[in-house]
Design an enzyme around this catalytic site. Structure first.
Site: not given
Ligand code: GAL
Length: 753
Positions: A352, A445
């Site tokens: 990200e 993710e």
């Molecule tokens: C994503 C990020 C993670 C963590 C997750 C939950 O956007 O890549 O590192 O922050 O959200 O908040």
């Protein structure tokens, strides 16, 4: 960063004795991880350093050594505040080694094994060996390489399965040279992800021979396997389709902090495996080498990731400060260290990153990183995870794969998000698939669902996914999020919604839950807490209800059925108390005190069965699950009496007396009938006798701010954890006692040997 202070300056000093007889040797300091901005001196002279706290690096101490006399090694670390979005830890938190070699030796990470051709009948193993000559003379050496089978514990067989033809190599003074070796192995035992395949491994032993004497011997563990990344059908390992059932893991080990411990890491993997997980994304930085070794040995697939930011910052003092100078050395070091691990299937160069927003400039940074990866290891694809970039943006075209965070479910596409304007609410998989028909798509993710184990709040959301809201989903005063497992961060999706979206887009290779275990820091949505709510497993290692939802989906052949919530609701008599059930079967009949509440069947892409209008009355809930019309599994949840006894259960009752091995002791509060009391929050205190030590305690409650080293802790919804290590070199019996007022004392005995 989790309300755990880690910034500051720290100094480490150690005296080293290096005899006169070593003066013809090279002496190296190998640091596996130092958080952060390490600078190293030997005998008052600056040797060097490395800023990135997750990097492994080597320094050549030789010019500064006082052979035959005392040597003062000094390491200074300077960990800045606001350097991370999670708890980074601080100090020397991974192993540090002193390595002594002949002047002519195999270089640091000096072997590179690839298996360009793999079948059940035979495999080609290519082995590149880099030899370094630190002497002032040119040398001619012979290189011998042999391959041995390794057993499941990593022990080599007595006899080699293959010996490469000997090679000679000319080494000019103060230079390096590479030797390329290749051999065919018949009927290879392939490495593959467990349990679908077996994680078989081999050991390459490389010898450097000078003047008839072996002057260096270097061991490289590896696996023989083929990988195919098919944009229409997903990942293939050794020709067989493997669906990625993965989780994201941060580097900390809960109550033990960031200091690496092999047993604690293995416990994390064991529980994930029980859930049906077969893959780990190393979020968002190089892991301890030992963790990759565990993944190799246990058969997990790994997406190995290096950076959470590039030039554009996420926090004021994060890696962006040094990215221009250090991204290349860090990336090269990362790949050279990890490229022989068979578990490692992909290099992720960013998560990200802010460069998603900077058009061509961002794409150029991505391209530079991609090209470095290809120089170091052309055998694995590149990735960078996007939570914002869309198919038409230049950065998305750069990497070999498309790695999407949260976009696959269509961020905020649940009805609950309808009020948010201008946000893409449709699943983004098809758009990416149409734009990049040749690229594998991965959900790097997904989820970002949140819950506090064993807490249930009412009323319960009607839809399949909802952002946490005060009252129903969350209780900010206590820092709790409901465990009905429907609630998420504002951009997230429940497990049900994630699994549904993946099932509807079968070209996606699978995905990684955010997150497998809870971790230190980032306690969305209650920033007064210490640790996250995202885990499927809590910080102490206790399973949340979500664990069973994933297990039901990921291990369809494992008969199970799981009921939530617990059934201790003295204040809810007659009130609507929804009952949800997860099962690997396809139908469930639910009974309350023997009376059927109806039989329900899971629709396609449905992952829970719900009885929304159950009026609470104490007693027993029983779920009987069916699969294909046949009885498949059953389970019960019963109203318990008050807690009156403490029960201790060690995960391992015999541990090694080496000061590193650990026993994790689960402490349960039980009623007179020996049933776990799921709402007992009783203060406990712990003592230990014998050659052991309580290292930490925890209860999995993110809002609990008692120090992890405390021997007193209140149970959280019936459970508590005590982590014990044995004194090195003093085997014996270790007794751990737990006390609570009015409960008396209970104990368990473990042995160290
Ligand atoms: C994503 C990020 C993670 C963590 C997750 C939950 O956007 O890549 O590192 O922050 O959200 O908040």
């Amino acid at each position: 960063m989790g309300r755990l202070p880690s910034p500051g300056v720290a100094w480490y000093r150690k005296n080293l004795e290096l005899p006169k007889s070593d003066s013809d040797k090279s002496i190296y300091l190998d640091i596996d991880g130092a958080m952060s901005y390490a600078m190293v001196w030997l005998n008052d002279q600056l040797v060097g350093g490395w800023p990135y706290g997750y990097a492994s690096f080597r320094l050549d101490l030789t010019p500064y050594v006082n052979f035959g006399g005392p040597n003062q090694l000094a390491i200074r670390l300077d960990n800045p505040p606001h350097s991370s979005r999670w708890y980074p830890g601080g100090g020397l938190y991974r192993n540090v080694w002193l390595t002594k070699t002949n002047k002519v030796h195999i270089a640091q990470w000096g072997t590179y094994v690839t298996t360009p051709k793999v079948s059940a009948e035979s495999a080609i193993v290519d082995l590149e060996v880099t030899v370094e000559n630190n002497s002032k003379d040119s040398e001619e050496v012979t290189i011998e390489n042999e391959i041995y089978e390794l057993d499941e514990f990593g022990k080599p067989a007595d006899k080699p399965v293959a010996s490469f033809p000997e090679k000679s190599l000319r080494l000019p003074a103060s230079e390096r040279a590479k030797s390329h070796n290749s051999i065919q192995i018949e009927s290879p035992k392939l490495w593959g992800p467990y349990p679908q395949q077996q994680p078989n491994r081999y050991l390459a032993v490389s010898k450097i021979i000078l003047g008839g004497k072996t002057i260096d011997l270097y061991e490289t563990k590896f696996g023989i396997r083929s990988l195919d990344f098919d944009s229409k059908r997903g990942l293939f390992v050794n020709g067989e389709h493997v669906y990625i059932q993965g989780v994201n893991q941060h580097h900390d080990l809960g109550a033990l902090g960031a200091a690496f411990n092999t047993r604690a890491a293995k416990r994390q993997l064991e529980l994930l495996r029980e859930m049906g997980c077969n893959a780990i994304r190393m979020a968002h930085n190089p892991p301890a080498s030992e963790l990759l070794e565990l993944c190799d040995r246990m058969g997990f697939l790994v997406v190995n990731e290096i950076f959470d930011c590039w030039e554009r910052k996420k926090t004021p003092l994060d890696f962006h400060l040094i990215f221009p100078d250090w991204s290349e050395p860090d990336l090269r070091a990362f790949i050279r260290r990890d490229r022989n691990h068979p578990s490692n299937i992909m290099w992720s160069v960013g998560n990200e990153v802010g460069e998603q927003y900077t058009g061509n400039a961002g794409a150029a940074v991505a391209q530079r990183l991609h090209d470095i990866v290809k120089e170091e290891d052309p055998t694995r694809p590149t990735a960078a995870s996007f939570n914002y970039a869309k198919p038409h943006m230049p950065i998305t075209a750069v990497m070999d794969t498309v790695s999407l965070n949260y976009q696959g479910e269509g961020i905020r596409n649940a009805p609950a998000y309808a009020h948010l304007k201008g946000i893409n609410t449709a699943p983004m998989y098809p758009q990416f698939h149409d734009t990049f028909p040749q690229k594998l798509i991965l959900s790097s993710e997904n989820g970002a669902a949140v819950s506090s184990r064993g807490e249930y709040l009412f009323p319960v959301a009607k839809g399949i996914s909802a952002p946490v809201a005060e009252g129903a989903g969350g209780n900010g005063k206590h820092g709790y999020v409901s465990s009905y497992e429907l609630y998420t961060a504002p951009f997230g999706s429940s497990a049900d919604k994630v699994l549904g979206s993946l099932a509807r887009h079968p070209f996606v290779a699978g995905g990684f839950i955010w997150s497998g275990w809870d971790y230190l820091g980032e306690p969305t949505p209650y920033y007064l807490s210490r640790s996250s709510y995202f885990g499927v497993i809590d910080l102490a290692g206790f399973k949340k209800d979500r664990f069973y939802l994933y297990q039901a989906a990921w291990r369809p052949d494992h008969p199970m059925v799981h009921i939530l919530p617990h059934w201790n609701w003295p204040d809810r008599k007659g009130k609507t108390t929804p009952v949800h059930v997860f099962t690997s079967g396809d139908e469930v009949e639910l009974f309350l005190n023997g009376e059927s509440l109806g039989r329900k069947r899971k629709a396609q892409n449905e992952y829970r069965l719900r009885w929304d209008n159950v009026a609470y009355t104490p007693g027993t809930l029983e779920a009987i699950a069916y699969k294909n019309g046949k009885r498949w599994a059953n389970s019960t949840v019963t109203t318990t009496g008050p807690a009156s006894q403490i029960h201790l259960q060690a995960d391992r009752s015999v541990i090694t007396a080496d000061g590193r091995d650990l026993s994790f002791i689960t402490v349960e509060l039980r009623d007179a009938n020996n049933q776990l009391v799921p709402d007992a929050n009783t203060p406990l205190s712990f003592t230990i006798s014998g050659p052991g030590e309580i290292v930490a305690t925890d209860n999995g409650d993110p809002s609990n701010l008692v120090s992890f080293t405390s021997h007193e802790r209140t149970a959280f919804n019936g459970l508590c954890l005590v982590i014990v290590k044995a004194k090195p070199g003093h085997p014996g019996e270790i007794r751990i006692q737990a006390k609570a007022e009015g409960f008396g004392t209970s104990e368990t005995i473990i042995r160290s040997q």
